[in-house]
Design a protein around this motif. Structure first.
Motif, mmCIF file in Angstrom:
data_model
loop_
_atom_site.group_PDB
_atom_site.id
_atom_site.type_symbol
_atom_site.label_atom_id
_atom_site.label_comp_id
_atom_site.label_asym_id
_atom_site.label_seq_id
_atom_site.Cartn_x
_atom_site.Cartn_y
_atom_site.Cartn_z
ATOM 1 N N ALA A 148 0.839 -1.203 0.000
ATOM 2 C CA ALA A 148 0.000 0.000 0.000
ATOM 3 C C ALA A 148 0.869 1.246 0.000
ATOM 4 C CB ALA A 148 -0.934 0.003 1.212
ATOM 5 N N ALA A 149 0.438 2.265 -0.731
ATOM 6 C CA ALA A 149 1.160 3.539 -0.810
ATOM 7 C C ALA A 149 0.125 4.641 -1.026
ATOM 8 C CB ALA A 149 2.186 3.508 -1.946
ATOM 9 N N HIS A 150 0.589 5.876 -1.204
ATOM 10 C CA HIS A 150 -0.362 6.974 -1.418
ATOM 11 C C HIS A 150 0.036 7.817 -2.618
ATOM 12 C CE1 HIS A 150 2.119 10.293 0.347
ATOM 13 N NE2 HIS A 150 2.568 9.361 1.167
ATOM 14 N N THR A 151 -0.994 8.347 -3.286
ATOM 15 C CA THR A 151 -0.813 9.057 -4.554
ATOM 16 C C THR A 151 -0.653 10.562 -4.386
ATOM 17 O OG1 THR A 151 -3.217 9.274 -4.819
ATOM 18 C CG2 THR A 151 -2.172 7.334 -5.805
ATOM 19 N N ASP A 152 -0.960 11.111 -3.223
ATOM 20 C CA ASP A 152 -0.952 12.566 -3.038
ATOM 21 C C ASP A 152 0.384 13.052 -2.494
ATOM 22 O OD1 ASP A 152 -1.657 11.190 -0.596
ATOM 23 O OD2 ASP A 152 -2.182 13.122 0.288
ATOM 24 N N SER A 314 13.318 15.260 -8.553
ATOM 25 C CA SER A 314 11.922 15.272 -8.978
ATOM 26 C C SER A 314 11.033 15.831 -7.882
ATOM 27 C CB SER A 314 11.462 13.842 -9.318
ATOM 28 O OG SER A 314 10.086 13.803 -9.622
ATOM 29 N N GLY A 315 9.884 16.330 -8.288
ATOM 30 C CA GLY A 315 8.814 16.566 -7.333
ATOM 31 C C GLY A 315 8.035 15.282 -7.112
ATOM 32 N N ARG A 316 7.325 15.204 -5.989
ATOM 33 C CA ARG A 316 6.359 14.134 -5.719
ATOM 34 C C ARG A 316 6.957 12.752 -5.572
ATOM 35 N NH1 ARG A 316 5.348 17.034 -9.871
ATOM 36 N NH2 ARG A 316 5.653 15.307 -11.324
ATOM 37 N N LEU A 317 8.282 12.668 -5.306
ATOM 38 C CA LEU A 317 8.855 11.353 -5.022
ATOM 39 C C LEU A 317 8.140 10.716 -3.833
ATOM 40 C CD1 LEU A 317 12.685 12.025 -5.493
ATOM 41 C CD2 LEU A 317 11.218 10.614 -6.935
ATOM 42 N N ASP A 318 7.792 11.558 -2.861
ATOM 43 C CA ASP A 318 6.939 11.148 -1.756
ATOM 44 C C ASP A 318 5.489 11.392 -2.177
ATOM 45 O OD1 ASP A 318 5.760 10.587 0.683
ATOM 46 O OD2 ASP A 318 6.361 12.477 1.615
ATOM 47 N N ASN A 319 4.727 10.393 -2.686
ATOM 48 C CA ASN A 319 5.114 9.009 -2.537
ATOM 49 C C ASN A 319 4.925 8.247 -3.845
ATOM 50 O OD1 ASN A 319 5.912 6.732 -0.988
ATOM 51 N ND2 ASN A 319 3.796 6.204 -0.614
ATOM 52 N N LEU A 320 5.081 8.959 -4.974
ATOM 53 C CA LEU A 320 4.873 8.304 -6.262
ATOM 54 C C LEU A 320 5.966 7.291 -6.577
ATOM 55 C CD1 LEU A 320 3.515 11.148 -8.577
ATOM 56 C CD2 LEU A 320 2.264 9.436 -7.260
ATOM 57 N N ALA A 321 7.152 7.466 -5.990
ATOM 58 C CA ALA A 321 8.201 6.470 -6.197
ATOM 59 C C ALA A 321 7.764 5.128 -5.626
ATOM 60 C CB ALA A 321 9.503 6.933 -5.548
ATOM 61 N N SER A 322 7.158 5.145 -4.447
ATOM 62 C CA SER A 322 6.651 3.904 -3.848
ATOM 63 C C SER A 322 5.494 3.341 -4.664
ATOM 64 C CB SER A 322 6.191 4.161 -2.411
ATOM 65 O OG SER A 322 7.237 4.675 -1.612
ATOM 66 N N LEU A 348 -3.397 1.907 -3.657
ATOM 67 C CA LEU A 348 -2.873 3.269 -3.740
ATOM 68 C C LEU A 348 -3.969 4.232 -3.280
ATOM 69 C CD1 LEU A 348 -1.122 3.063 -7.251
ATOM 70 C CD2 LEU A 348 -0.227 2.391 -4.999
ATOM 71 N N PHE A 349 -3.697 4.946 -2.189
ATOM 72 C CA PHE A 349 -4.701 5.800 -1.565
ATOM 73 C C PHE A 349 -4.370 7.277 -1.744
ATOM 74 C CE2 PHE A 349 -4.773 1.846 0.950
ATOM 75 C CZ PHE A 349 -6.122 1.515 0.855
ATOM 76 N N ASP A 350 -5.391 8.097 -1.644
ATOM 77 C CA ASP A 350 -5.264 9.550 -1.673
ATOM 78 C C ASP A 350 -5.305 10.085 -0.235
ATOM 79 O OD1 ASP A 350 -5.120 12.163 -2.563
ATOM 80 O OD2 ASP A 350 -7.111 12.183 -3.485
ATOM 81 N N ASN A 351 -4.949 11.343 -0.079
ATOM 82 C CA ASN A 351 -5.148 12.123 1.156
ATOM 83 C C ASN A 351 -4.343 11.647 2.359
ATOM 84 O OD1 ASN A 351 -8.538 12.337 0.082
ATOM 85 N ND2 ASN A 351 -7.022 13.966 -0.068
ATOM 86 N N GLU A 352 -3.258 10.906 2.137
ATOM 87 C CA GLU A 352 -2.392 10.534 3.265
ATOM 88 C C GLU A 352 -1.767 11.749 3.910
ATOM 89 O OE1 GLU A 352 1.320 9.613 5.418
ATOM 90 O OE2 GLU A 352 1.087 10.797 3.580
ATOM 91 N N GLU A 353 -1.430 12.747 3.105
ATOM 92 C CA GLU A 353 -0.736 13.924 3.621
ATOM 93 C C GLU A 353 -1.605 14.773 4.545
ATOM 94 O OE1 GLU A 353 2.284 14.235 3.402
ATOM 95 O OE2 GLU A 353 2.978 13.198 1.605
ATOM 96 N N VAL A 354 -2.916 14.507 4.570
ATOM 97 C CA VAL A 354 -3.817 15.287 5.431
ATOM 98 C C VAL A 354 -4.619 14.383 6.364
ATOM 99 C CG1 VAL A 354 -3.963 17.277 3.893
ATOM 100 C CG2 VAL A 354 -5.534 15.359 3.565
ATOM 101 N N GLY A 355 -4.133 13.164 6.608
ATOM 102 C CA GLY A 355 -4.756 12.326 7.616
ATOM 103 C C GLY A 355 -5.524 11.120 7.118
ATOM 104 N N SER A 356 -5.744 10.993 5.810
ATOM 105 C CA SER A 356 -6.375 9.811 5.203
ATOM 106 C C SER A 356 -7.874 9.684 5.471
ATOM 107 C CB SER A 356 -5.684 8.515 5.683
ATOM 108 O OG SER A 356 -4.337 8.482 5.259
#
Length: 531
Positions: A148-152, A314-322, A348-356
């Motif tokens: 599992a990872a996050h797209t945002d 790059s931008g967005r390595l956190d967390n598009l690399a994962s 692959l989930f969204d909104n991890e950066e703001v609490g999920s």
């Protein structure tokens, strides 16, 4: 003369011709079409830093990881990053790759007809994605092996009413998303990307993604002559008043139209120039744009860097690399499922950066609902009690989110004995207060996955005098009680507009994730805890 200028401007790590490094890996190259684009000629292909003519790489197998030293997914990751300016684009690109690999698209609102050996996926909100492949020998009650990872990523987002002006400039009102290093967004060539709702000719509506590649916006810093103490006192911008991108100068014609709209009580939510740029990009009329959800994005492409081309800038390595390492490992390991007894899954989930806490975030039951539906769909093949619960007890989750590599200029910020380095392997994250979901058991099992192929593993623990971040790992682990390990690719400049990680760590993560899908079933049989 023009060609000479391009040769002078070409970064030293980019080549006009395909070549190979002393290590035997293909160097990053750039096509003639891309150079025509950079020089102002009409574009004819995507602007990518990675080569489009790299040799075809061998695929991973169920038996393990191909140890060919030329096997690399770095070029493909650069392509993915350059396509994925937003969480919507990251999900859409993942969808495209899954369809190309033969996965079947499902709809959460439809009945599912799943079969052993099948490969499936669905999206939610076009920012969350669940993909899975069912082993040919899967039996109800067997486990799910999940990454599992996050797209945002932290970014600036347009406010619902973005049109603004001050001091003779047209500006764009934005709100901060997540915990970004906001000072890094100043003096960058910025643009817009996201999704738009369009009205079509028959009265229906369309959901469309948009990405304006040329720079539209910029947040300028204040000259040092007007802020003499900035270097001694620090740069401390007010995020409401100082972090406002410029769109254009305000001409008399624009001023007149703005006053006319104000007097007629028809003040627009977004500036007409911005709407024109969007409509031009999408090939529609401004009045057809009904709604939008747009991110402010940095336009600089992802690329290799460093004197040895060993870093990814790059931008967005956190967390598009994962996300990409997980996605690619699932795709490549799903070609042979004849002897697999479990279900392999990527979430692959969204909104991890703001609490999920959203319907598309890890706090929603999306993944567990999918697991239950898969079990229910296959239960007719083998009757048994509590099939879903037994499957969860046998499952294992890898929560993949980027890790803090030790910074050479701030090494004291890391605990002395847990200082992950770039190019030294995937990082297992530990925290006694459960900010990470790793336990001694899950860490041990995951290390065994890497040890099979001699792949390096590092470990991270935060200092006792510092706060610890968290991931989707504890959220998912506590949701239904699934065994979980938190891990990540080490990086620097996390949450900056421009981040850095090691090229070798990308390939290492991909190989470990592939080994996880191919070997965890056998490893898990060798350890019993609750018996």
């Amino acid at each position: 003369m023009a060609l000479r200028c391009l040769q002078l401007l070409r970064p030293p790590h980019l080549s006009l011709h395909k070549s190979y490094s002393p290590l035997g890996l293909p160097r990053v190259s750039i096509s003639d079409a891309t150079w025509r684009r950079l020089s102002g000629s009409p574009p004819s292909s995507r602007l990518l830093c990675s080569s489009s003519d790299q040799p075809q790489l061998p695929q991973a197998t169920d038996e393990g990881v191909n140890q060919n030293p030329q096997k690399s997914i770095v070029g493909d990751l650069l392509d993915y990053l350059n396509e994925s300016w937003t969480q919507f684009h990251a999900t859409a690109e993942a969808k495209r790759q899954l369809l190309a690999a033969g996965f079947e698209l499902l709809n959460e609102s439809d009945d599912w007809d799943l079969q052993p050996g099948g490969r499936y996926f669905f999206t939610r909100n076009m920012s969350c994605l669940i993909a899975f492949s069912i082993g040919q020998k899967y039996k109800v009650g067997n486990g799910f092996h999940i990454i599992a990872a996050h797209t945002d990523s932290p970014c600036l987002k347009l406010k619902p009413r973005s049109a603004s002006s001050k001091s003779g400039y047209l500006t764009v009102n934005v709100q901060t998303y997540g915990g970004g290093l906001w000072h890094t967004w100043f003096d960058r060539d910025l643009s817009l990307a996201g999704r738009v709702i369009l009205r079509d000719g028959n009265g229906s509506f369309q959901h469309r993604l948009v990405r304006v590649k040329r720079p539209l916006l910029r947040v300028p810093t204040l000259a040092i002559h007007l802020d003499r103490t900035v270097n001694s006192d620090g740069f401390k911008p007010n995020l409401e008043t100082h972090l406002v991108p410029l769109l254009a100068t305000k001409t008399e014609e624009i001023q007149t139209k703005s006053e006319e709209r104000t007097n007629s009580n028809k003040s627009p939510h977004h500036d007409s120039l911005l709407l024109n740029a969007l409509s031009e990009e999408m090939g529609c009329k401004c009045e057809e744009i009904m709604a939008m959800e747009l991110n402010v994005c940095d336009t600089q492409p992802s690329c290799l860097g460093g004197v040895k081309n060993e870093f990814i800038f790059s931008g967005r390595l956190d967390n598009l690399a994962s996300c990409y390492c997980a996605l690619r490992s699932l795709i490549d390991s799903s070609n042979g499922l004849s002897d697999e007894t479990t279900v392999r899954m990527v979430a692959l989930f969204d909104n991890e950066e703001v609490g999920s806490n959203s319907m598309q975030g890890a706090g929603a039951p999306t993944m567990f609902q999918a697991i239950r539906r898969i079990v229910d769909n296959l239960v007719h093949q083998s009757m048994g009690e509590a099939a879903f619960e037994r499957a969860i007890r046998s499952s294992f989750l890898v929560s993949a989110d980027m890790a803090h590599g030790v910074h050479p200029n701030f090494s004291d910020k890391h605990e002395e004995h847990h200082r992950p380095g770039l190019q030294k392997g995937l990082v297992i994250k530990h925290n006694a207060n459960q900010r990470y979901a790793t336990s001694a058991v899950t860490a041990f099992l995951f290390k065994q996955v890497a040890e099979i192929h001699g792949l390096p593993i590092q470990e991270f623990v935060v200092r006792n005098d510092m706060g610890c971040g968290s991931t989707i790992g504890p959220i998912l682990a506590s949701g239904v009680g699934i065994r979980t390990v938190d891990c990540g690719i080490p990086q620097l400049s996390m949450h900056s507009v421009r981040e850095i990680c090691g090229k070798e760590d990308i390939d290492n993560a991909y190989k470990i994730f592939s080994s996880f899908f191919g070997n965890f079933s056998e490893i898990d049989k060798k350890l019993s805890v609750d018996f």
